[in-house]
Design a protein around this motif. Structure first.
Motif, short mmCIF file in Angstrom:
data_model
loop_
_atom_site.label_atom_id
_atom_site.label_comp_id
_atom_site.label_asym_id
_atom_site.label_seq_id
_atom_site.Cartn_x
_atom_site.Cartn_y
_atom_site.Cartn_z
N LEU A 142 31.58 67.38 26.98
CA LEU A 142 31.28 67.44 25.55
C LEU A 142 30.52 66.18 25.15
O LEU A 142 31.00 65.07 25.40
N ILE A 143 29.36 66.36 24.54
CA ILE A 143 28.65 65.21 23.97
C ILE A 143 29.03 65.16 22.50
O ILE A 143 28.80 66.13 21.76
N LEU A 144 29.63 64.05 22.09
CA LEU A 144 30.22 63.96 20.75
C LEU A 144 29.56 62.86 19.94
O LEU A 144 29.02 61.90 20.47
N ASP A 145 29.67 63.03 18.62
CA ASP A 145 29.09 62.08 17.69
C ASP A 145 30.13 61.09 17.18
O ASP A 145 29.90 60.42 16.18
N HIS A 146 31.27 61.00 17.85
CA HIS A 146 32.35 60.13 17.38
C HIS A 146 32.03 58.66 17.67
O HIS A 146 31.39 58.35 18.67
N GLN A 147 32.55 57.78 16.80
CA GLN A 147 32.40 56.34 17.05
C GLN A 147 33.67 55.80 17.72
O GLN A 147 33.59 54.95 18.59
N LEU A 148 34.82 56.28 17.28
CA LEU A 148 36.09 55.73 17.76
C LEU A 148 36.68 56.59 18.88
O LEU A 148 36.85 57.80 18.71
N PRO A 149 37.02 55.98 20.01
CA PRO A 149 37.59 56.72 21.12
C PRO A 149 38.86 57.49 20.74
O PRO A 149 39.04 58.64 21.14
N GLU A 150 39.76 56.85 19.93
CA GLU A 150 41.03 57.53 19.58
C GLU A 150 40.75 58.82 18.82
O GLU A 150 41.41 59.84 19.02
N GLU A 151 39.75 58.72 17.92
CA GLU A 151 39.40 59.86 17.09
C GLU A 151 38.82 60.98 17.97
O GLU A 151 39.17 62.16 17.82
N ALA A 152 37.97 60.59 18.91
CA ALA A 152 37.37 61.57 19.82
C ALA A 152 38.45 62.26 20.63
O ALA A 152 38.50 63.49 20.74
N ARG A 153 39.38 61.46 21.15
CA ARG A 153 40.45 62.01 21.99
C ARG A 153 41.30 63.02 21.20
O ARG A 153 41.66 64.08 21.70
N LYS A 154 41.59 62.68 19.94
CA LYS A 154 42.40 63.55 19.10
C LYS A 154 41.66 64.86 18.83
O LYS A 154 42.24 65.95 18.92
N ASP A 155 40.37 64.74 18.52
CA ASP A 155 39.57 65.94 18.23
C ASP A 155 39.43 66.84 19.46
O ASP A 155 39.53 68.06 19.36
N VAL A 156 39.25 66.23 20.62
CA VAL A 156 39.09 67.03 21.84
C VAL A 156 40.39 67.77 22.15
O VAL A 156 40.37 68.94 22.55
N ALA A 157 41.52 67.11 21.92
CA ALA A 157 42.81 67.78 22.14
C ALA A 157 42.92 69.00 21.22
O ALA A 157 43.37 70.08 21.65
N LYS A 158 42.46 68.85 19.96
CA LYS A 158 42.49 69.98 19.03
C LYS A 158 41.58 71.11 19.52
O LYS A 158 41.92 72.28 19.43
N MET A 159 40.38 70.75 20.01
CA MET A 159 39.44 71.76 20.52
C MET A 159 40.07 72.54 21.67
O MET A 159 39.92 73.76 21.77
N CYS A 160 40.79 71.82 22.54
CA CYS A 160 41.42 72.47 23.69
C CYS A 160 42.46 73.47 23.20
O CYS A 160 42.51 74.61 23.68
N GLU A 161 43.27 73.03 22.22
CA GLU A 161 44.33 73.92 21.76
C GLU A 161 43.80 75.13 21.01
O GLU A 161 44.34 76.22 21.10
N LYS A 162 42.67 74.92 20.27
CA LYS A 162 42.15 76.01 19.45
C LYS A 162 41.25 76.97 20.22
O LYS A 162 41.17 78.15 19.88
N LEU A 163 40.51 76.47 21.20
CA LEU A 163 39.49 77.34 21.82
C LEU A 163 39.40 77.25 23.34
O LEU A 163 39.29 78.27 24.02
N LEU A 164 39.44 76.03 23.87
CA LEU A 164 39.00 75.87 25.25
C LEU A 164 40.04 76.26 26.29
O LEU A 164 39.69 76.70 27.39
N VAL A 165 41.31 76.07 25.94
CA VAL A 165 42.36 76.24 26.95
C VAL A 165 43.32 77.36 26.54
O VAL A 165 43.62 77.51 25.36
N ASN A 166 43.76 78.12 27.51
CA ASN A 166 44.82 79.09 27.28
C ASN A 166 46.13 78.45 27.76
O ASN A 166 46.42 78.43 28.97
N PRO A 167 46.94 77.92 26.82
CA PRO A 167 48.09 77.12 27.23
C PRO A 167 49.18 77.90 27.97
O PRO A 167 50.07 77.30 28.57
N VAL A 168 49.09 79.22 27.93
CA VAL A 168 50.09 80.01 28.65
C VAL A 168 49.91 79.86 30.17
O VAL A 168 50.88 79.74 30.92
#
Lengths: 81, 81
Positions: free
Chosen positions: A44-70
């Motif tokens: 993912l190429i992201l426009d984030h400045q802060l690493p913590e913020e990027a990490r949090k957003d990517v985790a949300k993307m995984c939960e919402k779309l990218l990963v099937n947690p089952v």
């Protein structure tokens, strides 16, 4: 900023694509191959400045779309740049 | 021994799956996503004793079966154990 997400089937989940690749490799003469597991990588190429913020957003993307947690587990890696 | 192969489309090759994921993420509100590239990871459990030998064999596997060198590039990583 660049983030890399690795997605694999959980250990307990059968990976038929991996088994097929393993037997194909063995048939080609690579007898030392014992097991193959297939996974996905998403860069993912992201426009984030802060690493913590990027990490949090990517985790949300995984939960919402990218990963099937089952059946899948994931790992996020932040790459500089 | 465990080897991990990363396979990505070459930079010059269009990645329609990646573009679709990027626009889906943007539609979900992740406006900071600029680009997404999808790739594959293949984890190989091998019976090799010597790392050099394993690396050479994995490169052969990539050329013979795992990678399409016309559109894909790959990177091999040896993981201990």
């Amino acid at each position: 900023m660049k983030a890399r997400v690795h997605i694999f089937f959980k250990e307990s989940v059968l990976d038929p694509q991996g088994s097929t690749v393993a037997s194909s490799l063995q048939r080609l003469g690579f007898s030392k191959v014992k097991e193959v597991r297939m996974g996905k990588v998403i860069d993912l190429i992201l426009d984030h400045q802060l690493p913590e913020e990027a990490r949090k957003d990517v985790a949300k993307m995984c939960e919402k779309l990218l990963v099937n947690p089952v059946i899948e587990s994931y790992r996020v890696e932040l790459l500089e740049k």
